[in-house]
Write an enzyme that holds these catalytic residues in place. Structure first.
Site, PDB file in Angstrom:
ATOM      1  N   LEU A  41      61.193  27.171 -78.076  1.00  0.00           N
ATOM      2  CA  LEU A  41      61.270  28.296 -78.996  1.00  0.00           C
ATOM      3  C   LEU A  41      59.866  28.549 -79.518  1.00  0.00           C
ATOM      4  CD1 LEU A  41      64.440  27.379 -81.128  1.00  0.00           C
ATOM      5  CD2 LEU A  41      64.312  28.966 -79.199  1.00  0.00           C
ATOM      6  N   ASP A  42      59.527  29.822 -79.759  1.00  0.00           N
ATOM      7  CA  ASP A  42      58.238  30.131 -80.374  1.00  0.00           C
ATOM      8  C   ASP A  42      58.107  29.364 -81.685  1.00  0.00           C
ATOM      9  OD1 ASP A  42      57.720  31.875 -78.333  1.00  0.00           O
ATOM     10  OD2 ASP A  42      58.297  33.668 -79.457  1.00  0.00           O
ATOM     11  N   GLN A  43      56.884  29.060 -82.071  1.00  0.00           N
ATOM     12  CA  GLN A  43      56.660  28.278 -83.279  1.00  0.00           C
ATOM     13  C   GLN A  43      57.337  28.898 -84.498  1.00  0.00           C
ATOM     14  OE1 GLN A  43      52.522  27.568 -84.166  1.00  0.00           O
ATOM     15  NE2 GLN A  43      52.957  26.249 -85.896  1.00  0.00           N
ATOM     16  N   ARG A  94      61.043  39.913 -78.808  1.00  0.00           N
ATOM     17  CA  ARG A  94      60.065  40.501 -79.721  1.00  0.00           C
ATOM     18  C   ARG A  94      59.491  41.801 -79.157  1.00  0.00           C
ATOM     19  NH1 ARG A  94      56.479  35.226 -81.206  1.00  0.00           N
ATOM     20  NH2 ARG A  94      55.367  36.742 -82.530  1.00  0.00           N
TER      21      ARG A  94
END
Length: 548
Positions: free
Chosen positions: A393-395, A494
């Site tokens: 997962l993205d930070q 996103r």
């Protein structure tokens, strides 16, 4: 003298001879000098063509005066020597001929890989696969409806008809059912006929890619071995040693010795200059894990392992700081992070945690990016030595993260991700209005290698990217949206949210893609995850509560 309050980071390492901890600070003062350099770089296009690390070292001359040295990592637009900058560590020129030839071959391999990865049939296969899946789903829905109608008709026929008339009517219903079975088999056969040649071509291309990657790896290792034997570093004791001598055989990452910190410290040691403070920063556009103008510490793989040798011979006097032996310092490092994340599923084969925003899934390359879900687990449970994250997962994204406890389970779950057998549901709040309540977004995504990790829609080079969405509510005029990614591209949700051809509204808090609204975090949460357990075969459905 350096005050603790002015230090924002320590470059540190253990002296190979004594085991003492040696430290060089990054101070507020040296950061201010670095920001002045950033302003200079911003005015010259030469320094904005490629992203890289830059560094400065504040030194004291034998006369007692101070001077600022500056360096860049690797090559700058293909050049190793630029007037006014600290030169490369000696050794590169000794292997210049071999380096040029190898780099040319590596560039040819790179271009060939780009061509193979952008194979038109690959995108064509993904589009056709999706279209066939949609047709099969529509057909299944239609056939299911027809079956329900036939079942209802049968009940009426048994009530209204007898003998020959009933037999004829029932046979007609059976024939309708048989024809629908033929229809489905014909569509499946057509699917195989159309997709099989494409899949065979893609498989052959993938084998080519693997062979080229192996060739590239062998060439890189050969060149690095030559360069590491030639590279010679000096410390402040006047000792010189090659990279091959300083680091274990086979453990030297590509680019070791080309970073700013070794360049600056080596130059200072050779010229009798005393380091006072050092700072390194990224410039030239945002990369996968770097932001322009941000300061970063010594990279773990390349620089950190050399720091002890490079700093040997320096004598610092820092108030309220104790020198530590390697044993006690290592013990401190191994216990400073505890695993305190919510575990939502655990058995002897896998674990699922609810990752908070701001925490990396896996550790980064630098000392200040080591804190992550994976490193916390390994630190807290050292017996789980083989544990690996199955996906990332993205930070700034929160939610369900899956970890496998051995390589076999990791491989089996990874295959489910690759074959799109894992069902994922995300929830987000968008920063603007949307005009469509539900649908599917199909926008091909491409990551510009010169501007990582930023992704953009690119119809020529982009990979097929599909996202189902539906608006499930509104928060203070902000739409709350449920996303189901049908593909798993970097930053897919996103970009599909932000791009005008998608929803045309960034996710709240997404600064990278242009959200200017005030927000405490990226409002994107991995809410649900369903998959087949690789050991039991049962379907596992995991869910969490969205925290915003």
């Amino acid at each position: 003298m350096v005050s603790d309050s002015t230090v924002s980071y320590w470059y540190e390492g253990f002296c190979p001879e004594t085991g003492d901890l040696l430290r060089l600070p990054r101070t507020v003062f040296v950061e201010a000098i670095a920001r002045d350099l950033m302003q200079e770089l911003a005015t010259d296009a030469v320094y904005n063509q490629e992203g890289k690390m830059y560094g400065i070292l504040l030194v004291e001359l034998p006369t007692g005066e101070t001077q600022v040295l500056k360096a860049f990592s690797g090559l700058l637009n293909g050049c190793s020597f630029i007037e006014g900058w600290v030169p490369s560590i000696p050794g590169r020129e000794e292997v210049a001929a071999e380096e040029g030839q190898t780099l040319a071959e590596l560039e040819n391999i790179k271009q060939e890989l780009i061509t193979l990865k952008e194979l038109r049939e690959r995108q064509q296969c993904e589009i056709l696969s999706y279209e066939f899946e949609q047709q099969l789903q529509q057909m299944s829905d239609r056939h299911r409806h027809s079956k329900q109608e036939r079942d209802a008709k049968r009940q009426l026929l048994y009530q209204e008809l007898t003998e020959e008339a009933l037999t004829t009517a029932l046979a007609a219903l059976e024939e309708e059912s048989r024809q629908q079975g033929i229809e489905r088999r014909q569509l499946k056969a057509k699917q195989n006929t159309v997709l099989q040649p494409l899949q065979q071509l893609i498989s052959a291309t993938d084998r080519q890619i693997q062979e080229l990657k192996q060739r590239r790896k062998a060439l890189s290792r050969q060149l690095q071995a030559q360069m590491h034997e030639a590279y010679s570093l000096m410390n402040f004791l006047g000792q010189s040693a090659s990279l091959q001598k300083l680091l274990p055989a086979g453990s030297i990452p590509t680019g070791t010795g080309d970073c700013c910190a070794p360049k600056l410290l080596h130059y200072a040691a050779n010229h009798g200059l005393k380091p006072l403070a050092m700072a390194e920063f990224w410039w030239g556009g945002t990369s996968k894990d770097k932001v322009q103008g941000e300061f970063y510490g010594a990279c773990v793989e390349r620089c950190q392992t050399l720091m002890g040798f490079l700093l040997s011979g320096l004598k610092f006097q820092f108030p309220n700081l104790l020198r530590a032996k390697k044993e006690s310092f290592s013990s401190h490092l191994s216990h400073r992070v505890e695993f305190n994340l919510p575990i939502i599923y655990e058995d002897e084969w896998l674990i699922a945690v609810n990752k908070p925003p701001g925490l990396l899934s896996v550790p980064g390359r630098y000392r200040d990016t080591q804190d992550s879900v994976l490193s916390r687990w390994r630190c807290s449970f050292p017996d789980d030595a083989e544990i690996m994250t199955v996906h990332r997962l993205d930070q700034e994204t929160s939610g369900i993260l899956l970890l496998a406890r051995n390589r076999q389970i990791h491989r089996q779950l990874s295959q489910q991700f690759q074959q799109r057998q894992i069902h994922k549901v995300y929830e987000a709040i968008l920063s603007g209005t949307v005009t469509v309540e539900d649908g599917v977004i199909e926008l091909p995504l491409w990551g510009n290698p010169e501007n990582r990790p930023y992704q953009q829609v690119n119809w020529q080079h982009g990979k097929v990217s599909l996202t189902k969405f539906r608006v499930i509510g509104r928060e203070r005029n902000y739409p709350r949206v449920e996303f189901i990614p049908l593909t798993g591209r970097t930053h897919q949700l996103r970009v599909h949210a932000a791009d005008p051809r998608g929803l045309g509204s960034t996710i709240l808090g997404d600064r990278l893609y242009g959200c200017n609204a005030v927000a405490s975090r990226l409002h994107l949460h991995a809410r649900e995850l369903s998959f087949q357990h690789p050991q039991s075969g049962q379907t596992i459905h995991l869910g969490t509560t969205t925290p915003f």
